[in-house]
Design a protein around this motif. Structure first.
Motif, PDB file in Angstrom:
ATOM      1  N   VAL A 143     117.252 -15.654  95.897  1.00  0.00           N
ATOM      2  CA  VAL A 143     117.277 -15.058  97.055  1.00  0.00           C
ATOM      3  C   VAL A 143     116.176 -13.715  96.853  1.00  0.00           C
ATOM      4  N   ALA A 144     116.081 -13.455  95.553  1.00  0.00           N
ATOM      5  CA  ALA A 144     115.182 -12.394  95.153  1.00  0.00           C
ATOM      6  C   ALA A 144     113.833 -12.477  95.695  1.00  0.00           C
ATOM      7  N   ASP A 145     113.453 -13.671  96.047  1.00  0.00           N
ATOM      8  CA  ASP A 145     112.119 -14.095  96.269  1.00  0.00           C
ATOM      9  C   ASP A 145     111.839 -14.118  97.687  1.00  0.00           C
ATOM     10  N   VAL A 146     112.851 -14.266  98.434  1.00  0.00           N
ATOM     11  CA  VAL A 146     112.682 -14.268  99.958  1.00  0.00           C
ATOM     12  C   VAL A 146     111.731 -13.284 100.445  1.00  0.00           C
ATOM     13  N   PRO A 147     111.753 -11.976 100.214  1.00  0.00           N
ATOM     14  CA  PRO A 147     110.956 -11.098 100.992  1.00  0.00           C
ATOM     15  C   PRO A 147     109.393 -11.507 100.540  1.00  0.00           C
ATOM     16  N   ALA A 148     109.115 -11.793  99.283  1.00  0.00           N
ATOM     17  CA  ALA A 148     107.638 -12.004  99.023  1.00  0.00           C
ATOM     18  C   ALA A 148     107.204 -13.539  99.596  1.00  0.00           C
ATOM     19  N   GLY A 164     109.452 -20.412 112.844  1.00  0.00           N
ATOM     20  CA  GLY A 164     110.284 -19.415 114.005  1.00  0.00           C
ATOM     21  C   GLY A 164     109.735 -18.262 113.898  1.00  0.00           C
ATOM     22  N   ASP A 165     110.895 -17.283 114.565  1.00  0.00           N
ATOM     23  CA  ASP A 165     110.409 -15.980 114.694  1.00  0.00           C
ATOM     24  C   ASP A 165     110.899 -15.235 113.310  1.00  0.00           C
ATOM     25  N   ASP A 166     111.918 -15.883 112.744  1.00  0.00           N
ATOM     26  CA  ASP A 166     112.483 -15.031 111.616  1.00  0.00           C
ATOM     27  C   ASP A 166     112.266 -15.818 110.315  1.00  0.00           C
ATOM     28  N   LEU A 167     110.808 -15.220 109.605  1.00  0.00           N
ATOM     29  CA  LEU A 167     110.646 -16.150 108.582  1.00  0.00           C
ATOM     30  C   LEU A 167     111.681 -15.811 107.474  1.00  0.00           C
ATOM     31  N   THR A 168     111.961 -14.837 107.315  1.00  0.00           N
ATOM     32  CA  THR A 168     113.100 -14.461 106.284  1.00  0.00           C
ATOM     33  C   THR A 168     114.236 -15.363 106.261  1.00  0.00           C
ATOM     34  N   GLU A 169     114.685 -15.684 107.501  1.00  0.00           N
ATOM     35  CA  GLU A 169     115.775 -16.733 107.780  1.00  0.00           C
ATOM     36  C   GLU A 169     115.279 -17.987 107.368  1.00  0.00           C
ATOM     37  N   SER A 170     114.362 -18.431 107.801  1.00  0.00           N
ATOM     38  CA  SER A 170     113.540 -19.872 107.333  1.00  0.00           C
ATOM     39  C   SER A 170     113.432 -19.808 105.930  1.00  0.00           C
ATOM     40  N   VAL A 171     112.988 -18.976 105.074  1.00  0.00           N
ATOM     41  CA  VAL A 171     112.939 -19.057 103.652  1.00  0.00           C
ATOM     42  C   VAL A 171     114.494 -19.089 103.297  1.00  0.00           C
ATOM     43  N   ARG A 172     115.367 -18.395 103.907  1.00  0.00           N
ATOM     44  CA  ARG A 172     116.761 -18.408 103.219  1.00  0.00           C
ATOM     45  C   ARG A 172     117.120 -19.816 103.449  1.00  0.00           C
ATOM     46  N   ALA A 173     116.941 -20.348 104.600  1.00  0.00           N
ATOM     47  CA  ALA A 173     117.629 -21.732 104.894  1.00  0.00           C
ATOM     48  C   ALA A 173     116.993 -22.767 104.100  1.00  0.00           C
ATOM     49  N   ASP A 174     115.385 -22.836 103.744  1.00  0.00           N
ATOM     50  CA  ASP A 174     115.098 -23.614 102.693  1.00  0.00           C
ATOM     51  C   ASP A 174     115.829 -23.590 101.385  1.00  0.00           C
ATOM     52  N   LEU A 175     115.982 -22.365 101.027  1.00  0.00           N
ATOM     53  CA  LEU A 175     116.713 -22.176  99.510  1.00  0.00           C
ATOM     54  C   LEU A 175     118.180 -22.783  99.794  1.00  0.00           C
ATOM     55  N   ALA A 176     118.911 -22.629 100.943  1.00  0.00           N
ATOM     56  CA  ALA A 176     120.320 -23.226 101.032  1.00  0.00           C
ATOM     57  C   ALA A 176     120.176 -24.775 101.268  1.00  0.00           C
ATOM     58  N   ASP A 177     119.028 -25.381 101.437  1.00  0.00           N
ATOM     59  CA  ASP A 177     119.240 -26.690 101.678  1.00  0.00           C
ATOM     60  C   ASP A 177     119.325 -27.586 100.344  1.00  0.00           C
ATOM     61  N   ASP A 178     120.690 -28.265 100.054  1.00  0.00           N
ATOM     62  CA  ASP A 178     120.884 -28.782  99.080  1.00  0.00           C
ATOM     63  C   ASP A 178     119.867 -29.982  98.714  1.00  0.00           C
ATOM     64  N   ALA A 235     104.898 -20.883  97.205  1.00  0.00           N
ATOM     65  CA  ALA A 235     106.000 -21.776  96.942  1.00  0.00           C
ATOM     66  C   ALA A 235     105.588 -23.371  96.875  1.00  0.00           C
ATOM     67  N   ILE A 236     106.388 -23.950  96.047  1.00  0.00           N
ATOM     68  CA  ILE A 236     106.175 -25.519  95.821  1.00  0.00           C
ATOM     69  C   ILE A 236     107.581 -25.980  96.174  1.00  0.00           C
ATOM     70  N   GLN A 237     107.767 -27.347  96.775  1.00  0.00           N
ATOM     71  CA  GLN A 237     109.016 -27.659  97.167  1.00  0.00           C
ATOM     72  C   GLN A 237     108.917 -29.204  97.283  1.00  0.00           C
TER      73      GLN A 237
END
Length: 168
Positions: free
Chosen positions: A14-19, A36-50, A66-68
């Motif tokens: 979560v600390a990486d989300v802003p960067a 989407g319009d909220d890239l912070t939320e998009s990154v958070r959603a990626d991190l939350a995806d199991d 990032a690499i996923q």
């Protein structure tokens, strides 16, 4: 933590989300990685995806992208799919290729993956060239694969890499 020649990959937090959101907001990145319009939320959603494993790419002590990856779990079709983005200021130095090689080597050695896919936009020639340097080969064009920010459908390019073809 995974160490490449010049980059370090570590699980994104979560600390990486802003960067990461700031990098994704760069027009050169956003063109290919919307969200989407909220890239912070998009990154958070990626991190939350199991099902998605997201790593921050670090170079010289700072996050540059990032690499996923995610795995196809059906044993008869087993493979890993990759996606990557870098800060445009850090492109052209082989850092993206280093990140892909590092992650692919880890997935081969630790998870036994033998095949990888990546699916850049067919118009993203810089990404396609970078993936080819690592050993990815074009499989075919995915016609009208994704909707662009302009609302129109755009082609993608399916590329794959066999473990034996990884260019070290």
């Amino acid at each position: 933590m995974l160490r490449g020649r010049a980059v370090t990959l570590r699980p994104a937090t979560v600390a990486d989300v802003p960067a990461l959101a700031a990098i994704r907001a760069n027009p050169e990145v956003r063109r290919w990685w919307r969200g989407g319009d909220d890239l912070t939320e998009s990154v958070r959603a990626d991190l939350a995806d199991d099902d998605l494993h997201v790593y921050a790419i670090e170079h010289d002590g700072r996050v540059i992208g990032a690499i996923q990856w995610y795995a196809e779990s059906d044993p008869d079709y087993r493979h890993a799919s990759l996606d990557v983005f870098l800060d445009p200021a850090d492109r052209g130095a082989g850092l993206g290729g280093d990140a892909i090689r590092t992650l692919a080597r880890h997935l081969i050695d630790e998870y036994g993956h033998h095949r990888f896919t990546i699916d850049p936009a067919a118009a993203n020639s810089a990404a396609i060239r970078a993936y080819a340097k690592v050993g990815f080969r074009p499989v075919g064009v995915l016609r009208r694969y994704e909707r662009g920010a302009d609302g129109r459908w755009h082609d993608g390019l399916l590329m794959d890499l066999l473990a034996d073809d990884l260019v070290e």
